[in-house]
Design a protein around this motif. Structure first.
Motif, PDB file in Angstrom:
ATOM      1  N   UNK A  11       0.826  -1.208   0.000  1.00 19.15           N
ATOM      2  CA  UNK A  11       0.000   0.000   0.000  1.00 19.15           C
ATOM      3  C   UNK A  11       0.861   1.260   0.000  1.00 19.15           C
ATOM      4  N   UNK A  12       1.925   1.272   0.804  1.00 16.78           N
ATOM      5  CA  UNK A  12       2.791   2.443   0.858  1.00 16.78           C
ATOM      6  C   UNK A  12       3.530   2.659  -0.455  1.00 16.78           C
ATOM      7  N   UNK A  13       3.929   1.581  -1.096  1.00 16.95           N
ATOM      8  CA  UNK A  13       4.602   1.718  -2.389  1.00 16.95           C
ATOM      9  C   UNK A  13       3.642   2.193  -3.469  1.00 16.95           C
ATOM     10  N   UNK A  14       2.393   1.748  -3.382  1.00 18.64           N
ATOM     11  CA  UNK A  14       1.389   2.252  -4.317  1.00 18.64           C
ATOM     12  C   UNK A  14       1.169   3.750  -4.096  1.00 18.64           C
ATOM     13  N   UNK A  15       1.155   4.168  -2.842  1.00 21.15           N
ATOM     14  CA  UNK A  15       0.977   5.579  -2.518  1.00 21.15           C
ATOM     15  C   UNK A  15       2.128   6.410  -3.084  1.00 21.15           C
ATOM     16  N   UNK A  16       3.349   5.920  -2.965  1.00 24.33           N
ATOM     17  CA  UNK A  16       4.502   6.638  -3.513  1.00 24.33           C
ATOM     18  C   UNK A  16       4.448   6.684  -5.034  1.00 24.33           C
ATOM     19  N   UNK A  17       3.975   5.593  -5.643  1.00 18.69           N
ATOM     20  CA  UNK A  17       3.993   5.481  -7.102  1.00 18.69           C
ATOM     21  C   UNK A  17       2.879   6.288  -7.757  1.00 18.69           C
ATOM     22  N   UNK A  18       1.685   6.289  -7.148  1.00 22.18           N
ATOM     23  CA  UNK A  18       0.523   6.902  -7.794  1.00 22.18           C
ATOM     24  C   UNK A  18      -0.017   8.108  -7.043  1.00 22.18           C
ATOM     25  N   UNK A  19       0.475   8.329  -5.815  1.00 20.64           N
ATOM     26  CA  UNK A  19      -0.028   9.445  -5.028  1.00 20.64           C
ATOM     27  C   UNK A  19      -1.261   9.105  -4.212  1.00 20.64           C
ATOM     28  N   UNK A  20      -1.717   7.849  -4.278  1.00 23.39           N
ATOM     29  CA  UNK A  20      -2.916   7.462  -3.536  1.00 23.39           C
ATOM     30  C   UNK A  20      -2.900   5.960  -3.281  1.00 23.39           C
ATOM     31  N   UNK A  21      -3.760   5.532  -2.360  1.00 22.62           N
ATOM     32  CA  UNK A  21      -3.972   4.111  -2.097  1.00 22.62           C
ATOM     33  C   UNK A  21      -5.400   3.779  -2.506  1.00 22.62           C
ATOM     34  N   UNK A  22      -5.561   2.851  -3.420  1.00 18.90           N
ATOM     35  CA  UNK A  22      -6.889   2.507  -3.928  1.00 18.90           C
ATOM     36  C   UNK A  22      -7.489   1.376  -3.099  1.00 18.90           C
ATOM     37  N   UNK A  23      -8.526   1.707  -2.326  1.00 21.32           N
ATOM     38  CA  UNK A  23      -9.219   0.670  -1.568  1.00 21.32           C
ATOM     39  C   UNK A  23      -9.916  -0.309  -2.511  1.00 21.32           C
ATOM     40  N   UNK A  72      -7.468  -1.725   8.496  1.00 19.09           N
ATOM     41  CA  UNK A  72      -6.135  -1.156   8.329  1.00 19.09           C
ATOM     42  C   UNK A  72      -5.946  -0.416   7.004  1.00 19.09           C
ATOM     43  N   UNK A  73      -6.310  -0.986   5.845  1.00 18.01           N
ATOM     44  CA  UNK A  73      -6.143  -0.220   4.591  1.00 18.01           C
ATOM     45  C   UNK A  73      -6.931   1.079   4.603  1.00 18.01           C
ATOM     46  N   UNK A  74      -8.143   1.041   5.188  1.00 20.94           N
ATOM     47  CA  UNK A  74      -8.941   2.270   5.262  1.00 20.94           C
ATOM     48  C   UNK A  74      -8.231   3.317   6.120  1.00 20.94           C
ATOM     49  N   UNK A  75      -7.574   2.867   7.189  1.00 24.92           N
ATOM     50  CA  UNK A  75      -6.815   3.801   8.031  1.00 24.92           C
ATOM     51  C   UNK A  75      -5.662   4.423   7.253  1.00 24.92           C
ATOM     52  N   UNK A  76      -4.983   3.619   6.451  1.00 26.81           N
ATOM     53  CA  UNK A  76      -3.886   4.150   5.638  1.00 26.81           C
ATOM     54  C   UNK A  76      -4.401   5.199   4.663  1.00 26.81           C
ATOM     55  N   UNK A  77      -5.580   4.952   4.099  1.00 26.26           N
ATOM     56  CA  UNK A  77      -6.161   5.923   3.170  1.00 26.26           C
ATOM     57  C   UNK A  77      -6.515   7.212   3.901  1.00 26.26           C
ATOM     58  N   UNK A  78      -7.130   7.094   5.066  1.00 26.80           N
ATOM     59  CA  UNK A  78      -7.525   8.288   5.825  1.00 26.80           C
ATOM     60  C   UNK A  78      -6.314   9.132   6.203  1.00 26.80           C
ATOM     61  N   UNK A  79      -5.243   8.473   6.636  1.00 28.93           N
ATOM     62  CA  UNK A  79      -4.060   9.220   7.053  1.00 28.93           C
ATOM     63  C   UNK A  79      -3.234   9.701   5.864  1.00 28.93           C
ATOM     64  N   UNK A  80      -3.538   9.213   4.669  1.00 33.54           N
ATOM     65  CA  UNK A  80      -2.769   9.653   3.496  1.00 33.54           C
ATOM     66  C   UNK A  80      -3.023  11.121   3.169  1.00 33.54           C
ATOM     67  N   UNK A  81      -4.099  11.678   3.733  1.00 32.50           N
ATOM     68  CA  UNK A  81      -4.413  13.078   3.457  1.00 32.50           C
ATOM     69  C   UNK A  81      -3.641  14.043   4.359  1.00 32.50           C
TER      70      UNK A  81
END
Length: 372
Positions: free
Chosen positions: A69-81, A155-164
């Protein structure tokens, strides 16, 4: 030169550039086989306490979903639930429900559907509350899926919420994860029963894996664990983990027979082992060998199919090493068929759905996010 390489750890850039950790696949193989041998190996393998290897699965699962999930966030700027849940659904559910259906069919034909209490457990199995079933059924090992599926919702939803968060994102996630672990450890002595304690302790193992993923993703966090990635350190850590595995029963006795207190210790040791397996070392080479990864690639189906396999081997063999080995072999045979005709086709279909969504117009891709 060769001697010096034994003390040279990997760098953070090399770790981040690794798109695959083959040694972790080997760990799944060992964990699955440890559980099978614990169930059917009898007193000879009792000291190994293979039941606790499920916690290694949990730590590994938390680490991998967080890292991806973190690598996806770095690569695309977001985490897709959406992408995460599609991948999980087609990875887990086809094999799970097929084996559940086959188990129900087998006990129905044997006339024991109600006597086996599978009928009582079925509502829980269909809704992934497997871990609350506190009696024996013909599908007992599926309890771990109940734990993981609920964890996947949070947990993935938490990562998405904190990504902002504009700053302090990693610190915020680490603080939340550490808070969950502390809460689990606090709840253990207050739990009204061993069952309730067991429902909480497993989430601590999952979160320990998540914390490791968060730490290794960040340069400063990786620097803390970097000394363990040298080949020499990796071998020492692996040897220490073997000692820990052999010490599970004595530790439980030392802690008054409360196995729930052993689990966090084992989970922390498992996290250190993952770091060692990532390193370039003999440990990784062994776990990444073809025979071990062959079993590891099929470990999920093997783990779920072990009870059915034991039903076959139990006709000929009593509990003991021979039965454990035979059950592992039969379960692996089942797993090979499930991987070829169920697991891989389902994974491919899930990827095709995601690829189709990526090719769709932007407005159409965003539509599901607006529903509800």
């Amino acid at each position: 030169m060769i001697a010096s390489s034994w003390w040279r750890p990997i760098g953070h850039a090399e770790y981040r550039a690794s798109s695959w950790f083959p040694g972790l696949t080997g760990l799944r193989a060992l964990a699955a086989l440890a559980v099978v041998f614990f169930h059917y190996g009898g007193p000879v393998v009792d000291r190994l306490q293979g039941w606790i290897a499920v916690q290694l699965f949990f730590v590994l699962s938390g680490f991998l979903i967080t890292t991806l999930a973190l690598r996806e966030e770095d690569r695309t700027g977001r985490i897709s639930l959406r992408d995460f849940y599609v991948r999980r659904v087609f990875r887990i559910m086809p094999v799970y429900f097929l084996l559940l259906g086959l188990t129900a069919l087998a006990v129905t034909l044997a006339g024991t559907y109600h006597a086996s209490r599978l009928a009582d457990a079925m509502p829980f199995y269909l809704t992934f509350f497997n871990e609350v079933v506190d009696y024996n059924t013909p599908y007992p090992t599926s309890w771990s899926l109940g734990v993981e599926e609920k964890f996947y919702l949070v947990w993935p939803a938490l990562l998405v919420l904190t990504s902002f968060a504009r700053s302090g994102k990693t610190a915020l996630r680490l603080m939340f994860g550490a808070g969950v672990v502390v809460a689990v450890l606090t709840v253990l002595p207050l739990a009204p029963s061993a069952q309730w304690a067991s429902l909480s302790v497993h989430y601590g193992s999952l979160v320990i894996g998540c914390l490791l993923g968060l730490a290794l993703h960040h340069p400063r966090g990786f620097a803390v664990f970097r000394p363990l990635t040298s080949p020499a350190a990796a071998v020492l850590v692996a040897a220490g983990f073997v000692v820990l595995q052999l010490s599970v029963k004595p530790l439980g006795q030392l802690l008054g027979g409360h196995w729930q207190y052993v689990v966090p210790i084992y989970a922390a040791g498992s996290a250190l082992l993952l770091v060692a397996v990532i390193a370039r070392s003999p440990v990784r080479r062994l776990l990444a060998s073809r025979p071990v990864t062959f079993v590891g690639d099929r470990s999920y189906a093997l783990y779920l199919a072990q009870t059915g396999a034991a039903g076959v081997t139990g006709l000929l063999l009593p509990t003991g090493l021979a039965k454990a080995a035979a059950t592992s072999a039969v379960a692996l045979l089942f797993a090979c068929g499930l991987r070829r005709w169920v697991e891989l086709p389902a994974i491919v279909y899930g990827r095709q759905l995601l690829a189709k969504g990526e090719r769709a117009p932007a407005v159409e891709r965003q539509e599901p996010a607006r529903v509800g």
